[in-house]
Write an enzyme that holds these catalytic residues in place. Sequence first.
Site, PDB file in Angstrom:
ATOM      1  CE1 TYR A 213      -1.581  41.126  -7.868  1.00  0.00           C
ATOM      2  CE2 TYR A 213       0.355  40.552  -9.171  1.00  0.00           C
ATOM      3  CZ  TYR A 213      -0.227  40.831  -7.948  1.00  0.00           C
ATOM      4  OH  TYR A 213       0.529  40.809  -6.817  1.00  0.00           O
TER       5      TYR A 213
ATOM      6  CB  ALA B 228      -6.352  44.132 -34.212  1.00  0.00           C
TER       7      ALA B 228
ATOM      8  N   GLY C  48       2.577 -10.562   5.712  1.00  0.00           N
ATOM      9  CA  GLY C  48       2.323 -11.640   6.663  1.00  0.00           C
ATOM     10  C   GLY C  48       1.674 -12.809   5.934  1.00  0.00           C
TER      11      GLY C  48
ATOM     12  NE  ARG D  19       8.963  -0.107   4.315  1.00  0.00           N
ATOM     13  CZ  ARG D  19       8.154  -1.168   4.306  1.00  0.00           C
ATOM     14  NH1 ARG D  19       8.267  -2.076   3.375  1.00  0.00           N
ATOM     15  NH2 ARG D  19       7.221  -1.312   5.226  1.00  0.00           N
TER      16      ARG D  19
HETATM   17  C1  UD1 Z   1       1.255  -5.138   7.939  1.00  0.00           C
HETATM   18  C2  UD1 Z   1       0.887  -6.495   8.528  1.00  0.00           C
HETATM   19  C3  UD1 Z   1       1.215  -7.601   7.523  1.00  0.00           C
HETATM   20  C4  UD1 Z   1       0.485  -7.347   6.242  1.00  0.00           C
HETATM   21  C5  UD1 Z   1       0.779  -5.934   5.713  1.00  0.00           C
HETATM   22  C6  UD1 Z   1      -0.162  -5.622   4.562  1.00  0.00           C
HETATM   23  C7  UD1 Z   1       1.167  -6.342  10.966  1.00  0.00           C
HETATM   24  C8  UD1 Z   1       2.009  -6.669  12.126  1.00  0.00           C
HETATM   25  N1  UD1 Z   1       1.615  -6.713   9.769  1.00  0.00           N
HETATM   26  O1  UD1 Z   1       2.659  -5.092   7.748  1.00  0.00           O
HETATM   27  O2  UD1 Z   1       0.845  -8.869   8.031  1.00  0.00           O
HETATM   28  O3  UD1 Z   1       0.842  -8.329   5.291  1.00  0.00           O
HETATM   29  O4  UD1 Z   1       0.549  -4.932   6.717  1.00  0.00           O
HETATM   30  O5  UD1 Z   1       0.115  -4.383   3.973  1.00  0.00           O
HETATM   31  O6  UD1 Z   1       0.094  -5.762  11.143  1.00  0.00           O
HETATM   32  N2  UD1 Z   1       0.518   1.615  11.906  1.00  0.00           N
HETATM   33  C9  UD1 Z   1       0.130   2.336  13.004  1.00  0.00           C
HETATM   34  N3  UD1 Z   1       0.867   2.253  14.147  1.00  0.00           N
HETATM   35  C10 UD1 Z   1       1.971   1.434  14.255  1.00  0.00           C
HETATM   36  C11 UD1 Z   1       2.351   0.702  13.120  1.00  0.00           C
HETATM   37  C12 UD1 Z   1       1.614   0.794  11.967  1.00  0.00           C
HETATM   38  O7  UD1 Z   1      -0.837   3.082  12.964  1.00  0.00           O
HETATM   39  O8  UD1 Z   1       2.557   1.421  15.329  1.00  0.00           O
HETATM   40  C13 UD1 Z   1      -0.262   1.736  10.658  1.00  0.00           C
HETATM   41  C14 UD1 Z   1       0.529   2.318   9.497  1.00  0.00           C
HETATM   42  O9  UD1 Z   1       0.365   3.730   9.412  1.00  0.00           O
HETATM   43  C15 UD1 Z   1      -0.085   1.618   8.291  1.00  0.00           C
HETATM   44  C16 UD1 Z   1      -0.564   0.296   8.853  1.00  0.00           C
HETATM   45  O10 UD1 Z   1      -0.648   0.450  10.243  1.00  0.00           O
HETATM   46  O11 UD1 Z   1      -1.184   2.340   7.767  1.00  0.00           O
HETATM   47  C17 UD1 Z   1       0.361  -0.867   8.494  1.00  0.00           C
HETATM   48  O12 UD1 Z   1       1.648  -0.623   9.031  1.00  0.00           O
HETATM   49  P1  UD1 Z   1       2.970  -1.068   8.280  1.00  0.00           P
HETATM   50  O13 UD1 Z   1       4.107  -0.732   9.140  1.00  0.00           O
HETATM   51  O14 UD1 Z   1       2.955  -0.566   6.896  1.00  0.00           O
HETATM   52  O15 UD1 Z   1       2.778  -2.669   8.304  1.00  0.00           O
HETATM   53  P2  UD1 Z   1       3.475  -3.726   7.363  1.00  0.00           P
HETATM   54  O16 UD1 Z   1       4.868  -3.954   7.802  1.00  0.00           O
HETATM   55  O17 UD1 Z   1       3.250  -3.357   5.958  1.00  0.00           O
HETATM   56 CA    CA Z   2       2.288  -1.519   4.920  1.00  0.00          CA
END
Ligand code: UD1
Ligand code: CA
Length: 462
Positions: free
Chosen positions: A383, A419, A153, A30
Amino acid sequence: MTQELSAFGGNRAASHRIAAVILGAGKGERMNSRLPKVLHRIGNRPMVLYALDAARAAGAEACVVVAGPGMAGVAEAVAPVPTAVQAEPRGTADAVKAVRGRIGPDADTVLILYGDTPLIRPRTLEAMIARRRDGGNAVVVLGFRPADPGGYGRLVRGGDGSLEAIVEAGDAGAEQHKIGLCNSGVMAVDGAVLFDLVDAVGSDNAKGEYYLTDIVGIARRRGRTSSVVEAGPDELLGINSREELAAAERSFQQRMRRAAMAGGATLTDPGSVWFSFDTVLGRDVTVGPQVVFGPGVTVGDEVEIKGFCHIEGAAIARGAAVGPFARLRPGAELQEGAKVGNFVEVKNAVLKPDARANHLAYLGDAEVGAGANIGAGTITCNYDGFRKARTVIGDGAFIGSNSALVAPVSVGERAIVGAGSTIDRDVQADALALTRADHTAVPEGAARIRRRKMSGTAGGRN
Ligand code: UD1
Ligand code: CA
Protein backbone atom coordinates in the site's frame (compact mmCIF):
# COMPACT_ATOMS: atom_id res chain seq x y z
CA MET A 1 -12.39 -35.81 4.21
CA THR A 2 -13.63 -32.55 5.54
CA GLN A 3 -16.71 -31.81 7.53
CA GLU A 4 -18.57 -28.65 8.20
CA LEU A 5 -18.95 -28.49 11.93
CA SER A 6 -22.58 -28.51 12.81
CA ALA A 7 -23.90 -27.54 16.17
CA PHE A 8 -27.30 -28.86 15.30
CA GLY A 9 -27.03 -32.36 13.88
CA GLY A 10 -28.20 -33.54 10.47
CA ASN A 11 -31.41 -32.75 8.68
CA ARG A 12 -33.96 -35.26 7.55
CA ALA A 13 -36.02 -35.46 4.42
CA ALA A 14 -38.43 -32.59 4.00
CA SER A 15 -42.07 -33.20 4.79
CA HIS A 16 -44.72 -31.51 2.73
CA ARG A 17 -46.81 -28.43 3.47
CA ILE A 18 -44.95 -27.10 6.44
CA ALA A 19 -44.56 -23.35 6.82
CA ALA A 20 -42.61 -21.37 9.38
CA VAL A 21 -42.87 -17.92 10.90
CA ILE A 22 -39.86 -16.50 12.72
CA LEU A 23 -40.70 -13.61 15.04
CA GLY A 24 -38.11 -10.91 15.29
CA ALA A 25 -39.98 -7.63 15.59
CA GLY A 26 -39.59 -7.19 19.33
CA LYS A 27 -37.69 -4.14 20.47
CA GLY A 28 -35.27 -6.19 22.52
CA GLU A 29 -34.97 -3.36 25.03
CA ARG A 30 -32.95 -5.38 27.50
CA MET A 31 -30.13 -5.65 24.95
CA ASN A 32 -29.65 -1.88 25.22
CA SER A 33 -28.53 -1.70 21.58
CA ARG A 34 -29.15 0.17 18.36
CA LEU A 35 -29.04 -3.14 16.54
CA PRO A 36 -32.28 -5.18 16.42
CA LYS A 37 -31.92 -8.02 18.91
CA VAL A 38 -32.18 -10.81 16.35
CA LEU A 39 -29.17 -9.43 14.45
CA HIS A 40 -26.83 -9.88 17.39
CA ARG A 41 -24.43 -12.65 16.52
CA ILE A 42 -23.87 -16.20 17.68
CA GLY A 43 -20.88 -17.96 16.12
CA ASN A 44 -20.36 -14.83 13.98
CA ARG A 45 -23.77 -15.02 12.38
CA PRO A 46 -27.02 -13.11 13.08
CA MET A 47 -28.98 -15.20 15.55
CA VAL A 48 -32.22 -15.07 13.53
CA LEU A 49 -30.65 -17.28 10.87
CA TYR A 50 -30.37 -20.23 13.23
CA ALA A 51 -34.10 -20.50 13.87
CA LEU A 52 -34.64 -20.13 10.15
CA ASP A 53 -32.17 -22.90 9.33
CA ALA A 54 -33.71 -25.20 11.92
CA ALA A 55 -37.19 -24.65 10.45
CA ARG A 56 -35.96 -25.38 6.96
CA ALA A 57 -34.05 -28.44 8.05
CA ALA A 58 -37.26 -29.72 9.67
CA GLY A 59 -39.01 -29.41 6.32
CA ALA A 60 -40.53 -25.92 6.27
CA GLU A 61 -40.89 -24.87 2.65
CA ALA A 62 -42.43 -21.43 3.08
CA CYS A 63 -40.73 -19.26 5.69
CA VAL A 64 -41.44 -15.64 6.60
CA VAL A 65 -39.55 -13.55 9.13
CA VAL A 66 -41.46 -10.86 11.01
CA ALA A 67 -39.44 -7.69 11.58
CA GLY A 68 -40.24 -4.27 12.94
CA PRO A 69 -40.41 -1.11 10.84
CA GLY A 70 -36.96 0.33 10.24
CA MET A 71 -35.30 -3.07 10.64
CA ALA A 72 -33.96 -3.15 7.09
CA GLY A 73 -30.96 -5.03 8.44
CA VAL A 74 -33.17 -7.96 9.34
CA ALA A 75 -34.60 -8.18 5.81
CA GLU A 76 -31.08 -8.01 4.43
CA ALA A 77 -29.79 -10.70 6.76
CA VAL A 78 -32.53 -13.20 5.98
CA ALA A 79 -32.87 -12.55 2.23
CA PRO A 80 -33.97 -14.27 0.02
CA VAL A 81 -36.37 -15.41 2.75
CA PRO A 82 -39.11 -12.77 2.77
CA THR A 83 -39.88 -10.45 5.66
CA ALA A 84 -43.24 -9.16 6.88
CA VAL A 85 -43.42 -5.98 8.91
CA GLN A 86 -45.29 -5.73 12.17
CA ALA A 87 -46.17 -2.04 12.41
CA GLU A 88 -45.91 -1.87 16.20
CA PRO A 89 -44.62 -4.44 18.67
CA ARG A 90 -47.99 -5.19 20.22
CA GLY A 91 -47.21 -8.73 21.20
CA THR A 92 -46.38 -12.11 19.73
CA ALA A 93 -49.95 -12.84 18.51
CA ASP A 94 -50.04 -9.49 16.73
CA ALA A 95 -46.69 -10.35 15.13
CA VAL A 96 -48.14 -13.56 13.66
CA LYS A 97 -50.97 -11.53 12.09
CA ALA A 98 -48.34 -9.74 9.99
CA VAL A 99 -47.87 -12.89 7.88
CA ARG A 100 -51.55 -13.25 7.00
CA GLY A 101 -51.84 -13.84 3.27
CA ARG A 102 -48.17 -14.81 3.11
CA ILE A 103 -48.65 -18.21 4.70
CA GLY A 104 -51.72 -19.95 3.39
CA PRO A 105 -54.13 -22.22 5.16
CA ASP A 106 -52.82 -24.91 2.82
CA ALA A 107 -49.92 -25.38 5.23
CA ASP A 108 -51.01 -28.24 7.43
CA THR A 109 -48.55 -27.22 10.13
CA VAL A 110 -47.17 -23.75 10.76
CA LEU A 111 -44.08 -23.63 12.95
CA ILE A 112 -43.70 -20.48 14.98
CA LEU A 113 -40.22 -19.77 16.24
CA TYR A 114 -38.65 -16.85 18.01
CA GLY A 115 -35.67 -15.24 16.38
CA ASP A 116 -34.10 -14.86 19.81
CA THR A 117 -33.98 -18.62 20.45
CA PRO A 118 -31.15 -19.77 18.19
CA LEU A 119 -30.12 -23.12 19.68
CA ILE A 120 -33.18 -25.10 18.67
CA ARG A 121 -32.49 -28.38 16.85
CA PRO A 122 -34.33 -29.56 13.72
CA ARG A 123 -35.12 -32.95 15.24
CA THR A 124 -37.03 -31.24 18.03
CA LEU A 125 -39.16 -29.41 15.47
CA GLU A 126 -39.72 -32.69 13.63
CA ALA A 127 -41.03 -34.27 16.82
CA MET A 128 -43.42 -31.35 17.22
CA ILE A 129 -44.67 -31.65 13.65
CA ALA A 130 -45.28 -35.38 14.13
CA ARG A 131 -47.17 -34.75 17.39
CA ARG A 132 -49.28 -32.06 15.74
CA ARG A 133 -50.31 -34.34 12.93
CA ASP A 134 -50.67 -37.62 14.76
CA GLY A 135 -52.66 -36.26 17.66
CA GLY A 136 -54.76 -33.89 15.54
CA ASN A 137 -53.69 -31.16 17.93
CA ALA A 138 -54.49 -27.52 17.26
CA VAL A 139 -51.27 -26.42 18.92
CA VAL A 140 -48.13 -28.25 20.01
CA VAL A 141 -45.95 -26.21 22.33
CA LEU A 142 -42.31 -26.89 22.99
CA GLY A 143 -41.81 -26.98 26.73
CA PHE A 144 -38.67 -27.08 28.83
CA ARG A 145 -37.63 -26.97 32.45
CA PRO A 146 -35.13 -24.15 32.95
CA ALA A 147 -33.12 -24.01 36.16
CA ASP A 148 -34.78 -20.67 36.85
CA PRO A 149 -38.32 -20.46 35.38
CA GLY A 150 -38.33 -16.72 36.18
CA GLY A 151 -40.03 -14.75 33.41
CA TYR A 152 -41.01 -17.67 31.17
CA GLY A 153 -44.66 -18.51 30.49
CA ARG A 154 -45.89 -21.55 32.47
CA LEU A 155 -47.52 -24.56 30.82
CA VAL A 156 -50.72 -25.63 32.56
CA ARG A 157 -51.62 -29.25 31.86
CA GLY A 158 -54.76 -31.28 32.51
CA GLY A 159 -54.91 -34.64 34.26
CA ASP A 160 -54.47 -36.44 30.93
CA GLY A 161 -51.23 -34.56 30.25
CA SER A 162 -52.75 -32.44 27.49
CA LEU A 163 -51.95 -28.73 27.46
CA GLU A 164 -54.80 -26.58 28.75
CA ALA A 165 -53.31 -23.11 28.80
CA ILE A 166 -50.15 -21.02 28.89
CA VAL A 167 -49.95 -18.41 31.61
CA GLU A 168 -47.43 -15.61 31.25
CA ALA A 169 -45.23 -15.06 34.30
CA GLY A 170 -46.61 -11.56 34.84
CA ASP A 171 -50.16 -12.91 34.93
CA ALA A 172 -49.52 -16.11 36.90
CA GLY A 173 -50.80 -16.67 40.42
CA ALA A 174 -48.67 -18.10 43.24
CA GLU A 175 -49.61 -21.72 42.41
CA GLN A 176 -48.89 -21.30 38.71
CA HIS A 177 -45.52 -19.71 39.50
CA LYS A 178 -44.50 -23.04 41.01
CA ILE A 179 -44.91 -24.84 37.68
CA GLY A 180 -41.47 -25.83 36.42
CA LEU A 181 -42.54 -26.66 32.86
CA CYS A 182 -42.14 -23.50 30.79
CA ASN A 183 -42.97 -22.19 27.35
CA SER A 184 -39.98 -22.02 25.04
CA GLY A 185 -42.02 -19.95 22.61
CA VAL A 186 -41.79 -22.52 19.84
CA MET A 187 -45.11 -23.81 18.54
CA ALA A 188 -46.49 -26.04 15.79
CA VAL A 189 -49.99 -24.91 14.89
CA ASP A 190 -52.69 -26.37 12.65
CA GLY A 191 -52.51 -24.09 9.60
CA ALA A 192 -56.26 -24.34 9.04
CA VAL A 193 -57.06 -22.54 12.30
CA LEU A 194 -53.96 -20.44 13.01
CA PHE A 195 -55.35 -17.06 11.94
CA ASP A 196 -58.79 -17.73 13.49
CA LEU A 197 -57.02 -18.36 16.77
CA VAL A 198 -54.73 -15.32 16.70
CA ASP A 199 -57.65 -13.10 15.70
CA ALA A 200 -59.44 -14.15 18.87
CA VAL A 201 -56.55 -13.08 21.13
CA GLY A 202 -57.17 -10.01 23.27
CA SER A 203 -54.79 -7.77 25.19
CA ASP A 204 -56.36 -7.76 28.64
CA ASN A 205 -53.27 -8.81 30.60
CA ALA A 206 -50.36 -7.53 32.67
CA LYS A 207 -48.43 -6.18 29.68
CA GLY A 208 -51.43 -5.07 27.63
CA GLU A 209 -50.03 -7.13 24.74
CA TYR A 210 -51.51 -9.65 22.35
CA TYR A 211 -50.00 -12.87 23.65
CA LEU A 212 -49.62 -15.69 21.18
CA THR A 213 -49.63 -18.00 24.16
CA ASP A 214 -53.37 -17.36 24.58
CA ILE A 215 -54.18 -19.44 21.50
CA VAL A 216 -53.89 -22.64 23.54
CA GLY A 217 -56.75 -21.65 25.88
CA ILE A 218 -58.80 -20.32 22.98
CA ALA A 219 -58.39 -23.57 21.00
CA ARG A 220 -59.46 -25.52 24.06
CA ARG A 221 -62.63 -23.49 24.44
CA ARG A 222 -63.33 -24.33 20.81
CA GLY A 223 -63.02 -28.03 21.49
CA ARG A 224 -59.51 -28.51 20.12
CA THR A 225 -56.70 -30.20 22.04
CA SER A 226 -53.11 -29.04 22.47
CA SER A 227 -50.03 -30.89 23.56
CA VAL A 228 -46.48 -30.39 24.88
CA VAL A 229 -43.22 -31.73 23.50
CA GLU A 230 -40.30 -31.30 25.89
CA ALA A 231 -36.70 -30.50 25.03
CA GLY A 232 -33.59 -29.73 27.03
CA PRO A 233 -32.96 -26.18 28.24
CA ASP A 234 -29.68 -26.06 26.28
CA GLU A 235 -31.74 -25.75 23.08
CA LEU A 236 -34.18 -23.22 24.34
CA LEU A 237 -32.28 -20.45 25.97
CA GLY A 238 -34.03 -17.24 24.92
CA ILE A 239 -31.75 -14.25 24.47
CA ASN A 240 -33.03 -11.05 26.03
CA SER A 241 -29.85 -9.51 27.45
CA ARG A 242 -26.13 -9.37 26.70
CA GLU A 243 -25.57 -11.84 29.48
CA GLU A 244 -27.92 -14.33 27.88
CA LEU A 245 -26.23 -13.67 24.54
CA ALA A 246 -22.91 -14.67 26.09
CA ALA A 247 -24.48 -17.77 27.65
CA ALA A 248 -25.94 -18.82 24.30
CA GLU A 249 -22.57 -18.26 22.63
CA ARG A 250 -20.93 -20.53 25.20
CA SER A 251 -23.49 -23.20 24.58
CA PHE A 252 -23.08 -22.88 20.81
CA GLN A 253 -19.29 -23.10 21.12
CA GLN A 254 -19.60 -26.25 23.23
CA ARG A 255 -21.58 -27.88 20.44
CA MET A 256 -19.04 -26.81 17.83
CA ARG A 257 -16.15 -28.14 19.91
CA ARG A 258 -17.86 -31.48 20.38
CA ALA A 259 -18.60 -31.66 16.64
CA ALA A 260 -14.96 -30.83 15.83
CA MET A 261 -13.64 -33.58 18.08
CA ALA A 262 -16.22 -36.11 16.84
CA GLY A 263 -15.04 -35.24 13.32
CA GLY A 264 -11.47 -36.23 14.11
CA ALA A 265 -9.80 -33.03 15.28
CA THR A 266 -7.69 -32.84 18.42
CA LEU A 267 -8.37 -29.75 20.49
CA THR A 268 -5.73 -29.56 23.19
CA ASP A 269 -7.80 -27.16 25.25
CA PRO A 270 -11.31 -27.27 23.76
CA GLY A 271 -12.73 -24.57 26.00
CA SER A 272 -10.35 -21.95 24.64
CA VAL A 273 -10.98 -22.58 20.93
CA TRP A 274 -13.66 -20.41 19.30
CA PHE A 275 -15.39 -21.39 16.11
CA SER A 276 -17.61 -19.63 13.61
CA PHE A 277 -20.82 -21.13 12.30
CA ASP A 278 -19.12 -22.15 9.05
CA THR A 279 -15.72 -23.41 10.22
CA VAL A 280 -14.67 -26.53 8.33
CA LEU A 281 -11.99 -28.82 9.81
CA GLY A 282 -10.41 -31.87 8.21
CA ARG A 283 -9.38 -35.10 9.93
CA ASP A 284 -6.40 -35.28 12.22
CA VAL A 285 -6.20 -31.55 12.52
CA THR A 286 -4.61 -30.40 15.77
CA VAL A 287 -5.66 -27.11 17.27
CA GLY A 288 -3.71 -25.72 20.21
CA PRO A 289 -5.05 -23.46 22.94
CA GLN A 290 -6.53 -19.98 22.41
CA VAL A 291 -7.25 -20.24 18.71
CA VAL A 292 -10.05 -18.13 17.22
CA PHE A 293 -11.71 -19.06 13.92
CA GLY A 294 -13.51 -16.12 12.33
CA PRO A 295 -15.96 -16.71 9.49
CA GLY A 296 -14.97 -18.46 6.27
CA VAL A 297 -12.20 -20.80 7.39
CA THR A 298 -11.51 -24.17 5.79
CA VAL A 299 -8.81 -26.44 7.19
CA GLY A 300 -7.62 -29.57 5.37
CA ASP A 301 -6.51 -32.87 6.88
CA GLU A 302 -3.44 -33.14 9.09
CA VAL A 303 -2.98 -29.44 9.59
CA GLU A 304 -1.40 -28.28 12.82
CA ILE A 305 -2.56 -24.98 14.24
CA LYS A 306 -0.49 -24.08 17.27
CA GLY A 307 -1.76 -21.89 20.07
CA PHE A 308 -2.84 -18.25 19.99
CA CYS A 309 -3.72 -17.90 16.32
CA HIS A 310 -6.44 -15.70 14.83
CA ILE A 311 -7.74 -17.04 11.53
CA GLU A 312 -10.43 -15.56 9.34
CA GLY A 313 -11.47 -16.06 5.70
CA ALA A 314 -8.59 -18.45 5.13
CA ALA A 315 -8.10 -21.76 3.32
CA ILE A 316 -5.45 -24.01 4.83
CA ALA A 317 -4.58 -27.12 2.82
CA ARG A 318 -3.48 -30.55 3.99
CA GLY A 319 -0.33 -30.77 6.03
CA ALA A 320 0.14 -27.02 6.45
CA ALA A 321 1.32 -25.61 9.78
CA VAL A 322 0.24 -22.39 11.40
CA GLY A 323 1.41 -20.54 14.48
CA PRO A 324 1.87 -20.12 17.31
CA PHE A 325 0.76 -16.48 17.29
CA ALA A 326 -0.09 -16.26 13.59
CA ARG A 327 -2.76 -14.12 12.04
CA LEU A 328 -4.44 -15.23 8.82
CA ARG A 329 -6.78 -12.63 7.37
CA PRO A 330 -9.33 -12.90 4.55
CA GLY A 331 -7.90 -14.26 1.33
CA ALA A 332 -5.04 -16.11 3.01
CA GLU A 333 -4.43 -19.40 1.24
CA LEU A 334 -1.89 -21.89 2.52
CA GLN A 335 -1.37 -24.69 0.06
CA GLU A 336 -0.16 -28.17 1.00
CA GLY A 337 2.68 -28.20 3.49
CA ALA A 338 3.03 -24.41 3.63
CA LYS A 339 4.20 -23.01 6.95
CA VAL A 340 3.38 -19.76 8.69
CA GLY A 341 5.08 -19.23 12.03
CA ASN A 342 4.95 -16.81 14.92
CA PHE A 343 4.05 -13.17 14.42
CA VAL A 344 3.35 -13.58 10.73
CA GLU A 345 0.34 -11.82 9.23
CA VAL A 346 -1.06 -13.03 5.91
CA LYS A 347 -3.76 -11.19 4.01
CA ASN A 348 -5.04 -11.90 0.51
CA ALA A 349 -1.94 -13.93 -0.22
CA VAL A 350 -1.25 -17.43 -1.49
CA LEU A 351 1.58 -19.54 -0.11
CA LYS A 352 2.15 -22.32 -2.61
CA PRO A 353 3.14 -25.83 -1.50
CA ASP A 354 5.89 -25.93 1.10
CA ALA A 355 6.47 -22.18 1.07
CA ARG A 356 7.59 -20.93 4.49
CA ALA A 357 7.33 -17.71 6.42
CA ASN A 358 8.48 -18.84 9.82
CA HIS A 359 8.72 -15.61 11.75
CA LEU A 360 7.81 -11.94 11.90
CA ALA A 361 6.52 -11.07 8.46
CA TYR A 362 3.68 -9.32 6.65
CA LEU A 363 2.50 -10.93 3.43
CA GLY A 364 -0.34 -8.95 1.87
CA ASP A 365 -1.64 -9.05 -1.72
CA ALA A 366 1.06 -11.53 -2.58
CA GLU A 367 1.87 -14.83 -4.19
CA VAL A 368 4.67 -16.87 -2.69
CA GLY A 369 6.03 -19.66 -4.91
CA ALA A 370 6.36 -23.30 -3.98
CA GLY A 371 9.20 -23.94 -1.56
CA ALA A 372 10.08 -20.25 -1.31
CA ASN A 373 11.54 -19.05 1.99
CA ILE A 374 10.51 -15.75 3.48
CA GLY A 375 13.01 -14.50 6.05
CA ALA A 376 12.15 -12.91 9.36
CA GLY A 377 11.12 -9.30 9.13
CA THR A 378 10.06 -9.43 5.48
CA ILE A 379 7.35 -6.97 4.56
CA THR A 380 5.40 -6.81 1.34
CA CYS A 381 4.78 -3.07 1.04
CA ASN A 382 1.42 -3.47 -0.64
CA TYR A 383 0.00 0.00 0.00
CA ASP A 384 1.51 3.30 -1.08
CA GLY A 385 -1.07 5.42 0.67
CA PHE A 386 -3.28 5.47 -2.42
CA ARG A 387 -3.67 2.00 -3.81
CA LYS A 388 -2.84 -1.63 -3.19
CA ALA A 389 -0.40 -3.55 -5.37
CA ARG A 390 0.79 -7.15 -5.66
CA THR A 391 4.03 -8.89 -4.91
CA VAL A 392 4.83 -12.08 -6.79
CA ILE A 393 7.60 -14.34 -5.52
CA GLY A 394 8.67 -17.27 -7.70
CA ASP A 395 9.13 -20.91 -6.76
CA GLY A 396 12.20 -21.61 -4.69
CA ALA A 397 13.06 -17.95 -4.17
CA PHE A 398 14.81 -16.87 -0.98
CA ILE A 399 13.96 -13.55 0.62
CA GLY A 400 16.58 -12.56 3.17
CA SER A 401 15.63 -11.23 6.58
CA ASN A 402 14.39 -7.69 7.01
CA SER A 403 13.62 -7.09 3.37
CA ALA A 404 10.99 -4.70 2.09
CA LEU A 405 9.35 -5.72 -1.20
CA VAL A 406 7.80 -2.57 -2.63
CA ALA A 407 4.80 -3.63 -4.72
CA PRO A 408 4.09 -3.95 -7.55
CA VAL A 409 7.17 -6.10 -7.77
CA SER A 410 8.17 -9.61 -8.64
CA VAL A 411 11.04 -11.84 -7.59
CA GLY A 412 11.82 -14.60 -10.08
CA GLU A 413 12.16 -18.30 -9.45
CA ARG A 414 15.14 -19.33 -7.34
CA ALA A 415 16.26 -15.70 -7.01
CA ILE A 416 17.88 -14.56 -3.78
CA VAL A 417 17.19 -11.24 -2.09
CA GLY A 418 19.95 -10.33 0.33
CA ALA A 419 19.03 -9.51 3.91
CA GLY A 420 18.08 -5.93 4.64
CA SER A 421 17.21 -5.07 1.02
CA THR A 422 14.51 -2.73 -0.22
CA ILE A 423 13.39 -4.19 -3.55
CA ASP A 424 11.40 -1.86 -5.80
CA ARG A 425 12.30 -3.35 -9.19
CA ASP A 426 11.62 -6.81 -10.54
CA VAL A 427 14.26 -9.44 -9.83
CA GLN A 428 14.98 -11.95 -12.60
CA ALA A 429 14.94 -15.71 -12.07
CA ASP A 430 18.17 -17.04 -10.53
CA ALA A 431 19.43 -13.48 -9.86
CA LEU A 432 20.82 -12.11 -6.62
CA ALA A 433 19.38 -8.75 -5.63
CA LEU A 434 20.87 -6.71 -2.86
CA THR A 435 20.38 -3.11 -1.79
CA ARG A 436 22.57 -2.40 1.13
CA ALA A 437 24.80 0.47 2.29
CA ASP A 438 28.49 -0.51 2.09
CA HIS A 439 29.93 -2.23 5.08
CA THR A 440 32.57 -0.10 6.81
CA ALA A 441 34.94 -1.62 9.36
CA VAL A 442 37.55 0.40 11.24
CA PRO A 443 40.14 -1.82 12.89
CA GLU A 444 40.49 -1.02 16.59
CA GLY A 445 37.81 1.72 16.19
CA ALA A 446 35.67 0.42 19.04
CA ALA A 447 38.63 0.20 21.38
CA ARG A 448 39.61 3.79 20.54
CA ILE A 449 36.13 5.11 21.26
CA ARG A 450 36.04 3.28 24.55
CA ARG A 451 39.38 4.74 25.63
CA ARG A 452 38.29 8.26 24.68
CA LYS A 453 34.98 8.04 26.56
CA MET A 454 36.57 6.66 29.67
CA SER A 455 39.42 9.18 29.99
CA GLY A 456 38.63 11.89 32.50
CA THR A 457 36.06 9.80 34.33
CA ALA A 458 36.63 7.73 37.45
CA GLY A 459 36.77 4.75 35.21
CA GLY A 460 33.25 3.67 35.84
CA ARG A 461 30.50 3.35 33.25
CA ASN A 462 28.48 6.43 32.48
C1 UD1 B 1 -42.20 -15.14 25.23
C2 UD1 B 1 -43.45 -15.93 25.60
C3 UD1 B 1 -43.21 -16.71 26.89
C4 UD1 B 1 -42.03 -17.61 26.71
C5 UD1 B 1 -40.80 -16.82 26.24
C6 UD1 B 1 -39.71 -17.80 25.82
C7 UD1 B 1 -45.40 -14.65 24.79
C8 UD1 B 1 -46.51 -13.76 25.14
N1 UD1 B 1 -44.58 -15.02 25.78
O1 UD1 B 1 -41.96 -14.17 26.24
O2 UD1 B 1 -44.34 -17.48 27.24
O3 UD1 B 1 -41.76 -18.29 27.93
O4 UD1 B 1 -41.10 -16.03 25.08
O5 UD1 B 1 -38.52 -17.14 25.46
O6 UD1 B 1 -45.27 -15.04 23.62
N2 UD1 B 1 -41.84 -10.30 19.04
C9 UD1 B 1 -42.38 -9.73 17.92
N3 UD1 B 1 -43.35 -8.79 18.05
C10 UD1 B 1 -43.85 -8.40 19.27
C11 UD1 B 1 -43.28 -8.99 20.42
C12 UD1 B 1 -42.30 -9.94 20.28
O7 UD1 B 1 -41.98 -10.03 16.80
O8 UD1 B 1 -44.73 -7.55 19.28
C13 UD1 B 1 -40.77 -11.30 18.90
C14 UD1 B 1 -39.45 -10.87 19.52
O9 UD1 B 1 -38.61 -10.23 18.56
C15 UD1 B 1 -38.85 -12.19 19.98
C16 UD1 B 1 -40.06 -13.05 20.26
O10 UD1 B 1 -41.14 -12.46 19.59
O11 UD1 B 1 -38.06 -12.79 18.97
C17 UD1 B 1 -40.36 -13.17 21.76
O12 UD1 B 1 -40.62 -11.89 22.29
P1 UD1 B 1 -40.19 -11.48 23.75
O13 UD1 B 1 -40.67 -10.12 24.01
O14 UD1 B 1 -38.75 -11.77 23.95
O15 UD1 B 1 -41.09 -12.51 24.61
P2 UD1 B 1 -40.86 -12.97 26.10
O16 UD1 B 1 -41.29 -11.91 27.03
O17 UD1 B 1 -39.49 -13.49 26.24
CA1 CA C 1 -37.65 -13.58 24.82
